[in-house]
Design an enzyme around this catalytic site. Sequence first.
Site, mmCIF file in Angstrom:
data_model
loop_
_atom_site.group_PDB
_atom_site.id
_atom_site.type_symbol
_atom_site.label_atom_id
_atom_site.label_comp_id
_atom_site.label_asym_id
_atom_site.label_seq_id
_atom_site.Cartn_x
_atom_site.Cartn_y
_atom_site.Cartn_z
ATOM 1 N N PRO A 133 0.798 -1.237 0.000
ATOM 2 C CA PRO A 133 0.000 0.000 0.000
ATOM 3 C C PRO A 133 0.828 1.285 0.000
ATOM 4 C CG PRO A 133 0.064 -0.917 2.197
ATOM 5 C CD PRO A 133 0.793 -1.895 1.299
ATOM 6 N N CYS A 134 1.530 1.531 -1.102
ATOM 7 C CA CYS A 134 2.385 2.715 -1.197
ATOM 8 C C CYS A 134 1.572 4.007 -1.143
ATOM 9 C CB CYS A 134 3.252 2.657 -2.440
ATOM 10 S SG CYS A 134 2.345 2.428 -3.970
ATOM 11 N N HIS A 135 0.262 3.932 -1.385
ATOM 12 C CA HIS A 135 -0.584 5.133 -1.273
ATOM 13 C C HIS A 135 -0.651 5.631 0.169
ATOM 14 C CE1 HIS A 135 -3.304 1.752 -0.472
ATOM 15 N NE2 HIS A 135 -3.989 2.601 0.289
#
Length: 172
Positions: A133-135
Amino acid sequence: MGFVLLETCLGWVGVVGSPNGLRRVILPQESREAVIGQFRNLGLPVEGGDATDFGDLADRLKRYLDGEPVDFLDKLDLAGTTTFQQDVWRVTRAIPYGETRSYAWVAGQLGLPNAARAVGQALGRNPLPIVIPCHRVIGSDGGLVGFGGGVEMKKCLLRLEANGQANSSLRS
């Protein structure tokens, strides 16, 4: 290598896997053809996909995009990536649903407090958005800087995690 295309509340998503694990997630696109085009641009197979190759991943992705907290503990195939990238992605993968951390925080977790920019570059090469989940990684000032799927998609994913609902305005 197998792949699956699935229609979600935000658009069409693509997933590619190998016998060693998940290799690529294509974030929501307006059409099935747009996902297939991205597969082709990446040199990935576009025939023979079967959702059963991925267990219940398709269902979990749909539920996630509907705003439900979902775990993505799937095995990953990160062949061809660097140890540093894998370390950044491991730390990022542990950020809890609905929470954010800064690039500097991720760098600090790696024992590299001056490596925030390098963390950003590694996250920019993340082949598995949502699963990794780089967001959830934001600027130290709270700004939504950088995201392979665009800042609007980053806002949408953070909003759906905060509110438990997707922003249907992205799918017009």
